[in-house]
Design a protein around this motif. Structure first.
Motif, PDB file in Angstrom:
ATOM      1  N   ARG A   1     -10.400   6.416  -7.511  1.00 33.40           N
ATOM      2  CA  ARG A   1      -9.911   5.821  -6.258  1.00 33.40           C
ATOM      3  C   ARG A   1      -8.434   6.179  -6.082  1.00 33.40           C
ATOM      4  NH1 ARG A   1      -9.916   0.482  -7.407  1.00 33.40           N
ATOM      5  NH2 ARG A   1     -12.114   0.111  -6.847  1.00 33.40           N
ATOM      6  N   VAL A   2      -8.095   6.519  -4.848  1.00 27.33           N
ATOM      7  CA  VAL A   2      -6.681   6.734  -4.481  1.00 27.33           C
ATOM      8  C   VAL A   2      -6.420   5.905  -3.232  1.00 27.33           C
ATOM      9  CG1 VAL A   2      -4.940   8.371  -3.661  1.00 27.33           C
ATOM     10  CG2 VAL A   2      -6.528   9.030  -5.477  1.00 27.33           C
TER      11      VAL A   2
ATOM     12  N   SER B   1       3.526  -4.787   4.611  1.00 26.60           N
ATOM     13  CA  SER B   1       2.411  -5.738   4.725  1.00 26.60           C
ATOM     14  C   SER B   1       1.886  -6.186   3.365  1.00 26.60           C
ATOM     15  CB  SER B   1       1.260  -5.107   5.518  1.00 26.60           C
ATOM     16  OG  SER B   1       0.764  -3.945   4.842  1.00 26.60           O
ATOM     17  N   LYS B   2       2.326  -5.482   2.297  1.00 25.37           N
ATOM     18  CA  LYS B   2       1.885  -5.780   0.922  1.00 25.37           C
ATOM     19  C   LYS B   2       0.365  -5.779   0.810  1.00 25.37           C
ATOM     20  CE  LYS B   2       5.993  -8.333  -0.509  1.00 25.37           C
ATOM     21  NZ  LYS B   2       6.520  -9.588  -1.107  1.00 25.37           N
ATOM     22  N   SER B   3      -0.237  -4.782   1.525  1.00 29.76           N
ATOM     23  CA  SER B   3      -1.693  -4.649   1.490  1.00 29.76           C
ATOM     24  C   SER B   3      -2.064  -3.182   1.494  1.00 29.76           C
ATOM     25  CB  SER B   3      -2.337  -5.375   2.678  1.00 29.76           C
ATOM     26  OG  SER B   3      -1.939  -4.766   3.889  1.00 29.76           O
ATOM     27  N   VAL B   4      -3.318  -2.916   1.054  1.00 27.65           N
ATOM     28  CA  VAL B   4      -3.822  -1.549   1.034  1.00 27.65           C
ATOM     29  C   VAL B   4      -4.224  -1.182   2.457  1.00 27.65           C
ATOM     30  CG1 VAL B   4      -5.568  -0.018   0.094  1.00 27.65           C
ATOM     31  CG2 VAL B   4      -4.614  -1.827  -1.350  1.00 27.65           C
TER      32      VAL B   4
ATOM     33  N   GLY C   1      -7.451  -3.461   2.610  1.00 27.72           N
ATOM     34  CA  GLY C   1      -7.015  -4.740   3.160  1.00 27.72           C
ATOM     35  C   GLY C   1      -6.667  -5.759   2.125  1.00 27.72           C
ATOM     36  N   VAL C   2      -6.826  -5.444   0.793  1.00 27.10           N
ATOM     37  CA  VAL C   2      -6.522  -6.402  -0.275  1.00 27.10           C
ATOM     38  C   VAL C   2      -5.005  -6.576  -0.375  1.00 27.10           C
ATOM     39  CG1 VAL C   2      -6.648  -6.834  -2.752  1.00 27.10           C
ATOM     40  CG2 VAL C   2      -8.628  -5.905  -1.527  1.00 27.10           C
ATOM     41  N   ASN C   3      -4.586  -7.828  -0.490  1.00 31.43           N
ATOM     42  CA  ASN C   3      -3.168  -8.131  -0.643  1.00 31.43           C
ATOM     43  C   ASN C   3      -2.848  -8.391  -2.109  1.00 31.43           C
ATOM     44  OD1 ASN C   3      -2.674  -8.025   2.152  1.00 31.43           O
ATOM     45  ND2 ASN C   3      -3.337 -10.167   2.391  1.00 31.43           N
TER      46      ASN C   3
ATOM     47  N   LEU D   1       3.555   2.610  -1.794  1.00 29.79           N
ATOM     48  CA  LEU D   1       3.176   3.189  -3.074  1.00 29.79           C
ATOM     49  C   LEU D   1       1.883   3.979  -2.887  1.00 29.79           C
ATOM     50  CD1 LEU D   1       3.681   0.046  -5.350  1.00 29.79           C
ATOM     51  CD2 LEU D   1       5.306   1.947  -5.028  1.00 29.79           C
ATOM     52  N   ILE D   2       1.815   5.154  -3.537  1.00 31.77           N
ATOM     53  CA  ILE D   2       0.571   5.896  -3.622  1.00 31.77           C
ATOM     54  C   ILE D   2       0.039   5.711  -5.043  1.00 31.77           C
ATOM     55  CG2 ILE D   2       1.840   8.039  -4.091  1.00 31.77           C
ATOM     56  CD1 ILE D   2      -0.495   9.539  -2.769  1.00 31.77           C
TER      57      ILE D   2
END
Length: 907
Positions: free
Chosen positions: A474-475, A482-485, A499-501, A561-562
């Motif tokens: 997974r990348v 937003s501190k979310s994916v 969408g996970v925080n 972050l990536i």
């Protein structure tokens, strides 16, 4: 000096043959012209037994100098080296020597002169020596007596160019024999002297050929020396070549300036720019640069006196502190590119001329010269002359210097390239070897990332391309704001984290600070890594067993972050994989920044377009308002000025005009009374007669009525101008009403009559009227007159500016054409006003009706005339106004207005 023939004098005949033999031998033996002439005068004096024999040479200005002389026992004074003014031997006498080839024998005692032609004027054949005598001019007798001469013999010396067979002979000089006593001349002596003169002419021709050959040889030798210095690689000797050139031209200094490198080579005397001028190098001064731009390839410029050249009047200040006066400028080009300039300086010099006596010019034609005492004439500040051979040498040097400078510049470029090539190759080779592997991998990813400028598409492309590159499960990209994916790419059946925080307590602010500083974190095994319990539980909830985190920094801000997740099992991240993801993070930052900028730019562009449209509308309204205000103020001021002038002029003119008829009648009555007095009193008193003569009574009687008539014509002219001013201003007709536009056009032309007349700078402007049968038009007459005034004024300005190019306008008569007619449906009036001026370009024509746009110099125009005219025709009268023009084909304004407006015209 009389003329006789003694055929039995064998001794004289033998001496004659010996003289010719010695002359011929001397010419063949020596090529020194002065030596030949010295021998000639000595042999001829011995042959004639004369007191003095001399050779007199003419200069280009008609004056002459004695260049060879032989005197017997100082019986006559020496004239060697003395110059004689041009008037001493008149032009008619020089023409006689040249055209008829005559010999002159003067007998001072008997006051006779004998002329002996070489050819018959009737047949053109050579004559046996015949002499016809006539009385000599007394002035010539006095001239010879002042020299102490009693008998004189003059034979012309002609010179022909041996290289040009068809060239006509020129009068080179005279072979002159003087004797202090009367002397007889034999026919054979005269014949021998002519043969001697012919031999001297041959010697002159040979000497000229030798001089030309020596000059050509020396020029070629100079070119060879300079060429050797210029083409000597690898070090071209430009300084040495410059010194050789200056020496070859007998200069006192010179300069070589190279445009590209701004190098300057100097030698000898040099100009110095004063502090008033900015540049310290004369070749870098704007005036010099502009001057060089005018030169065509191969042009060479010379002047004997640089202080007399208008284009150098400013730069000449640099030469004031030197003795430089002559200047040669050789602009250097290579394939039409200006690459430098070579300048040669020559110094001014002083001359001292020894004249045979001093003579006043105003008495030259009245009295002969009475004294031949030596007079020294000194001239200072003489300008050196540039001769044809100098131009030939300069033309040859032009090519060599141009090629040498171009070769030097190319050689320097090659040397510089070679010096840097090795170092650059080594550096680039190391860099290429180091980044070859990563470049191949990054190229494909970077291309995919940057194919779009949409932010969401860019982010999705990043994770889609990076995941297979790392071969991870997974990348994802976590946005810090937003501190979310926000995007992810999954391989396999692993759960989605989109969408996970991230829990705030698991990621303190210290982490963000470290990532902003460029921190990269590789976790090989989540179970054994040094993590907080909260962080480990969060990763395990996402099925993560190993991960790799790289920051995405945009500028100094941490954007996100990536993160690469390994879910199947722990994983040892390799340095190459870490470096690869780090570089991908940098590429991702660039792509994200570009996408954001594009999004911002798109939004800003939409907003800017809306603002521009609003500003354009506001500006248009402002310009229209400003134009109306200026037009209203201008028309108001113009109307008041015209009305005031017309009123002030009209009253005194009417007074003068009304009294001129009475003054004319009174004049006629007074003149009639005077005629009656003359009839009945034909013999007036002497005092009256004196007064009549003093005042030129007859002319006064004849001219006085003419004066009255001219005054009446003048007042009528003033009245018509005042009437035209009133009609033009139309102050009493400010409302819309029917008017005769022909009258308005004629009144406008009458006001501009002073500009239509020619003067010393440009010819008269011809006005051609093609008036149709048009009705009166309902319009604002004063505003229509303003339109005509603006168009006519612009046409006159264009024609005056067009006459500056005199070569293109020699056959063109400045013309303005006016045409009026009614349209085919009788509803509109068509007015065409054209000129044959220089015309307009398409760019100028598009903006010709814009307010404040003008092509005239500053102070010559406001740019409002045509804008106001367009507004008057289109908005005030509901008409059409167009401009038709092409460069070189003149300009035409097309005006259409309704004869009767369909609706009320806006004021």
């Amino acid at each position: 000096m009389t003329f006789t023939d003694k055929p039995n004098e064998s001794q004289q005949s033998l001496y004659q043959e010996g003289l010719l033999h010695r002359m011929t031998k001397q010419i063949r033996r020596s090529l020194d012209l002065q030596e030949i002439l010295t021998t000639t005068v000595s042999e001829v004096r011995l042959f004639l037994g004369a007191d003095r024999v001399k050779v007199y040479r003419f200069d280009a200005d008609g004056s002459g100098e004695v260049i060879a002389e032989s005197i017997h026992e100082q019986r006559l004074p020496s004239l060697l080296g003395l110059r004689f003014p041009v008037h001493d031997i008149p032009e008619a006498a020089r023409d006689m020597f040249l055209l008829a080839g005559q010999r002159v024998i003067v007998d001072v005692a008997n006051r006779k002169t004998g002329l002996s032609p070489l050819q018959s004027k009737e047949t053109g054949k050579r004559l046996q020596t015949n002499i016809y005598y006539r009385q000599v001019d007394p002035c010539h007798i006095q001239y010879l007596q002042a020299m102490g001469v009693q008998s004189s013999l003059v034979v012309p010396i002609l010179h022909s160019d041996l290289q040009e067979q068809s060239a006509k002979p020129k009068l080179w000089g005279l072979l002159v024999s003087h004797h202090s006593e009367p002397r007889k001349i034999l026919k054979r002596e005269l014949k021998v002297l002519q043969q001697v003169a012919d031999q001297v002419a041959i010697a002159i021709a040979q000497s000229n050929l030798l001089t030309e050959a020596h000059a050509k040889q020396e020029r070629e030798a100079t070119i060879n020396r300079i060429t050797t210095l210029l083409h000597k690689l690898p070090t071209i000797q430009l300084q040495g070549a410059l010194e050789e050139v200056i020496t070859a031209f007998n200069g006192v200094g010179g300069r070589l300036y190279i445009q590209e490198s701004r190098e300057l080579y100097t030698w000898g005397d040099q100009p110095t720019l004063p502090y008033e001028l900015d540049n310290s190098i004369i070749e870098q001064h704007p005036l010099w640069q502009n001057w060089m731009a005018e030169f065509q390839q191969g042009n060479i410029w010379t002047t004997p006196d640089l202080y007399k050249e208008p284009r150098l009047r400013v730069l000449a200040l640099a030469f004031r502190s030197t003795e430089i006066r002559g200047l040669m400028v050789i602009p250097l080009h290579y394939r039409e590119k200006f690459i430098g300039v070579l300048s040669i300086f020559r110094a001014e010099f002083e001359t001292e001329i020894l004249w045979a006596g001093q003579c006043e010019q105003n008495r030259r034609q009245l009295l002969p010269k009475l004294s031949f005492e030596v007079w020294r004439e000194q001239k200072k500040g003489q300008a050196p002359e540039w001769k044809p051979e100098d131009m030939l040498l300069a033309q040859a040097l032009y090519d060599h210097f141009s090629m040498a400078i171009q070769q030097q510049q190319m050689y320097k470029h090659v040397q510089a390239l070679n010096a840097n090539l090795e170092v650059r190759v080594q550096e680039q080779t190391a860099e290429l070897e180091k980044s070859l592997l990563l470049t191949k991998l990054l190229k494909q990813v970077t291309e995919q990332i940057r194919r779009t400028l949409d932010l969401q598409t860019t982010l999705q492309t990043i994770v889609r391309e990076v995941r297979p590159l790392l071969n991870s499960d997974r990348v994802l990209i976590l946005q810090l704001k937003s501190k979310s994916v926000i995007v992810e790419e999954i391989n396999g059946n692993w759960q989605s984290v989109l969408g996970v925080n991230a829990p705030p307590e698991c990621f303190p602010n210290e982490y963000a600070r470290l990532y902003c500083q460029g921190r990269v974190r590789a976790i090989n095994n989540v179970s054994t890594a040094s993590l907080s319990d909260c962080h480990r539980e969060f990763l395990q909830s996402l099925q993560v067993q190993a991960n790799l985190i790289v920051p995405i920094n945009i500028g100094i801000e941490l954007w996100g972050l990536i993160i690469a997740h390994e879910c199947e099992a722990p994983r040892n991240w390799q340095d190459a994989e870490i470096d690869l993801l780090q570089q991908l993070g940098d590429q991702a930052a660039i792509a994200i920044q570009q996408a954001q900028l594009y999004e911002q730019t798109s939004d800003a562009e939409i907003e800017a377009r809306n603002q521009a449209a609003q500003l354009e509308h506001t500006l248009h309204q402002l310009q229209e308002t400003q134009t109306r205000l200026i037009h209203t103020e201008k028309m108001s001021g113009l109307g008041q000025l015209v009305a005031g002038i017309a009123h002030e002029i009209n009253n005194p003119v009417n007074f003068i005009y009304g009294n001129l008829c009475h003054a004319s009648d009174y004049t006629e009555q007074l003149l009639e009374i005077l005629r009656l007095y003359q009839l009945h009193y034909p013999h007036p008193h002497s005092e009256i007669q004196a007064a009549i003569k003093a005042i030129d009574f007859e002319f006064l009687v004849e001219d006085f009525p003419k004066i009255m008539t001219s005054m009446q014509v003048g007042t009528e002219r003033i009245r018509s101008i005042v009437l035209s001013l009133r009609n033009f201003s139309r102050l009493d007709e400010a409302e819309n009403k029917r008017a005769d536009l022909h009258e308005g056009i004629n009144n406008t032309l009458l006001i501009l009559q002073h500009r239509l007349k020619g003067n010393a700078e440009f010819p008269r402007i011809e006005v051609i009227k093609d008036y149709g049968n048009i009705p009166h038009v309902e319009c604002y007459a004063g505003q229509m007159n303003q339109v005509f005034m603006n168009i006519f004024s612009n046409a006159i300005d264009a024609l005056v500016m067009g006459t500056d190019d005199k070569e293109k306008n020699l056959c063109r008569i400045p013309t303005i054409r006016i045409s009026t007619k009614v349209s085919a449906d009788n509803s509109r009036l068509l007015i065409r006003i054209s000129d044959n001026g220089p015309g307009m370009t398409e760019e100028v024509k598009k903006r010709v009706f814009d307010p404040f746009y003008t092509t005239k110099p500053v102070g010559k125009g406001t740019g409002l005339g045509l804008a106001i005219s367009y507004q008057i025709i289109v908005e005030k009268h509901g008409g059409i106004m167009e401009c038709i023009s092409e460069p070189g084909k003149g300009t035409e304004f097309w005006i259409e207005i309704p004869i009767k407006p369909p609706a009320k015209i806006n004021g």
